[in-house]
Design a protein around this motif. Structure first.
Motif, mmCIF file in Angstrom:
data_model
loop_
_atom_site.group_PDB
_atom_site.id
_atom_site.type_symbol
_atom_site.label_atom_id
_atom_site.label_comp_id
_atom_site.label_asym_id
_atom_site.label_seq_id
_atom_site.Cartn_x
_atom_site.Cartn_y
_atom_site.Cartn_z
ATOM 1 N N LEU A 58 0.832 -1.207 0.000
ATOM 2 C CA LEU A 58 0.000 0.000 0.000
ATOM 3 C C LEU A 58 0.864 1.253 0.000
ATOM 4 O O LEU A 58 1.728 1.421 0.870
ATOM 5 C CB LEU A 58 -0.929 0.028 1.211
ATOM 6 N N LEU B 17 -2.552 0.138 -4.366
ATOM 7 C CA LEU B 17 -2.361 -1.160 -3.740
ATOM 8 C C LEU B 17 -1.874 -2.164 -4.762
ATOM 9 O O LEU B 17 -2.553 -2.433 -5.756
ATOM 10 C CB LEU B 17 -3.679 -1.648 -3.122
ATOM 11 N N GLU C 296 -0.873 -14.132 -5.098
ATOM 12 C CA GLU C 296 -2.174 -14.053 -4.428
ATOM 13 C C GLU C 296 -3.309 -14.305 -5.413
ATOM 14 O O GLU C 296 -4.315 -14.949 -5.060
ATOM 15 C CB GLU C 296 -2.332 -12.684 -3.767
ATOM 16 N N LEU D 106 -8.591 -1.392 5.612
ATOM 17 C CA LEU D 106 -7.142 -1.479 5.393
ATOM 18 C C LEU D 106 -6.463 -0.158 5.764
ATOM 19 O O LEU D 106 -5.436 -0.162 6.467
ATOM 20 C CB LEU D 106 -6.870 -1.816 3.930
ATOM 21 N N ALA E 182 -3.835 -7.245 7.991
ATOM 22 C CA ALA E 182 -3.648 -6.777 6.616
ATOM 23 C C ALA E 182 -3.732 -7.908 5.585
ATOM 24 O O ALA E 182 -4.373 -7.725 4.541
ATOM 25 C CB ALA E 182 -2.331 -6.026 6.480
ATOM 26 N N ARG F 12 -6.360 -7.723 2.554
ATOM 27 C CA ARG F 12 -5.867 -7.754 1.176
ATOM 28 C C ARG F 12 -6.541 -8.884 0.391
ATOM 29 O O ARG F 12 -6.905 -8.711 -0.770
ATOM 30 C CB ARG F 12 -4.349 -7.952 1.154
#
Length: 322
Positions: A47, A118, A124, A165, A179, A183
Motif C-alpha cells: 500500500l 495497492l 495471491e 485497510l 492486513a 488484502r
C-alpha cells in the motif's frame, strides 16, 4: 488523436450515497499519513499513498499490477492510443506490468489529489483462483488476450474493505495479523467484479495473458540485455507472429517497443535520482551508443537527456520517480 475514455462519468458509475461516507472517512486518514506532495510507502504491504496539491505534467512510469482508488482529484492515464480519465466514482486496475503515462488533472492545495495505490501480487491471484475457481467471462470476452488496464465502479463491499485497510495505519500493531486478510478480501472483490476475469487471466495456465505476463517478467529482469523476439517467443511458447499479436493486445506495444520503454523509463529515473551523466546512463541500461540513446530519449520524452533532467528537477519530479 486518441479518444479519451470517460466511462467513469456515466450514471452507472456514479458514486452512491453508500460509498460516499466511506470515501469521506478515508480522506482524513490519508491526509494525516501523507502530509505533503509525493508518494508515501506504508507499513501495510503493497500500500502506497499518493498526494498532489496541483495538476502535474504527464510523467511516464512503469506500473506494476495494482488497484488505484482516488479519494479526491482526477487523473488521466495514457497507454499508447488508450487514454483513460477517472476520478472518485471508480477505480483503476492494472493487471499487467505496463509503461504508462500518468497526469493529475484536478488538484488544489486546499483540495489535494489523494490516491490509494495497492499492489496486486500474482501469487495471491493464483491462490485465489486455485481456491475459488476462475471468474465467469462475459459473452464476447473471447479475445486471446485482454488490454491490461481498465476502470470500473467502486462497490460498497470493496470500499468497506479498503477503509478497514487504511484504518490499520492508525493501529500498526494490527497490520501483521489483519492486513493479509483484508488484502485477500480486496482481491476477492476485484475478481468478483464484472471485470475480474481480466485479472484472473494472468493466472490461467497457457492463456494469452499468462504467457505475456511470463515474457514481461523476463523482460523486466533482463532489459539491459540484447533480447530478441525469437527468444521471447520461446519463453512464451508462441510463434513470433503470435507473440506479437498477444503482446500488443495486452500492452498496446510490440515486444521491442515495450523493451525500449523499459530502458528509457529506467534511464529517466536514473538521470533524475542518481548522480550519473547521460553517457553513463546509456551504458547502464544496455545501449552501446550514447548518441543513439540521446536520439531515442529525445523522441520519447521530447527533449535530450540533459535538458529533460533539468526540467524534471525544476518541477520536483524526483519525488515521483524515486
Amino acid at each position: 488523436m486518441a479518444e479519451i475514455d470517460r466511462s467513469s462519468d456515466a450514471p452507472a458509475f456514479a458514486m452512491t450515497a453508500d460509498i460516499a461516507p466511506r470515501i469521506a472517512a478515508m480522506r482524513p486518514l490519508v491526509e494525516r499519513h501523507a502530509t505533503h506532495d509525493g508518494m508515501f510507502p506504508t507499513p501495510i504491504p503493497g500500500l502506497q499513498l499518493i498526494r498532489a496539491g496541483a495538476p502535474s505534467e504527464p510523467l511516464g512510469v512503469m506500473y506494476r499490477p495494482s488497484l488505484c482508488l482516488l479519494l479526491a482529484g482526477r487523473k488521466r492515464v495514457f497507454l499508447s492510443d488508450q487514454v483513460t480519465e477517472y476520478g472518485e466514482r471508480c477505480h483503476l486496475v492494472v493487471s499487467q506490468d505496463l509503461p504508462l503515462v500518468g497526469q493529475v488533472i484536478e488538484a488544489t492545495a486546499a483540495d489535494p489529489y489523494l490516491c490509494l495505490h495497492l499492489r496486486i501480487e500474482q501469487t495471491e491471484v493464483s491462490q485465489m483462483v486455485l481456491d475459488h475457481g476462475l471468474p465467469r467471462e462475459p459473452a464476447g470476452a473471447c479475445a486471446p488476450a485482454a488490454r491490461g488496464l481498465y476502470t470500473e465502479p467502486s462497490t460498497v463491499p470493496l470500499a468497506d474493505a479498503l477503509l478497514r485497510l487504511v484504518q490499520l495505519l492508525d493501529t500498526p500493531g494490527d497490520v501483521a495479523a489483519l492486513a493479509p486478510l483484508i488484502r485477500r478480501e480486496i482481491l476477492y472483490r476485484l475478481l468478483s467484479s464484472p471485470n475480474g476475469w481480466r485479472i484472473a487471466r494472468t493466472a490461467q495456465a497457457d492463456s494469452g495473458d499468462q504467457r505475456i505476463a511470463r515474457v514481461i517478467a523476463v523482460m523486466r529482469a533482463r532489459f539491459r540485455e540484447p533480447l530478441g523476439v525469437p527468444e521471447l517467443a520461446d519463453i512464451a511458447h508462441l510463434s513470433p507472429s503470435a507473440l506479437h499479436q498477444h503482446f500488443k493486445a495486452v500492452t498496446s506495444l510490440t515486444p521491442l517497443q515495450y523493451l525500449k520503454q523499459l530502458r528509457l523509463q529506467e534511464a529517466r529515473r536514473l538521470l533524475v535520482t542518481a548522480d550519473m551523466d547521460a553517457a553513463s546512463v546509456a551504458f547502464d541500461i544496455g545501449y552501446e551508443s550514447p548518441s543513439q540513446f540521446s536520439r531515442e530519449y529525445a523522441r520519447q520524452f521530447g527533449e535530450p537527456p540533459r535538458r529533460d533532467k533539468q526540467r524534471l528537477l525544476d518541477a520536483g519530479a524526483s519525488r515521483w520517480l524515486s
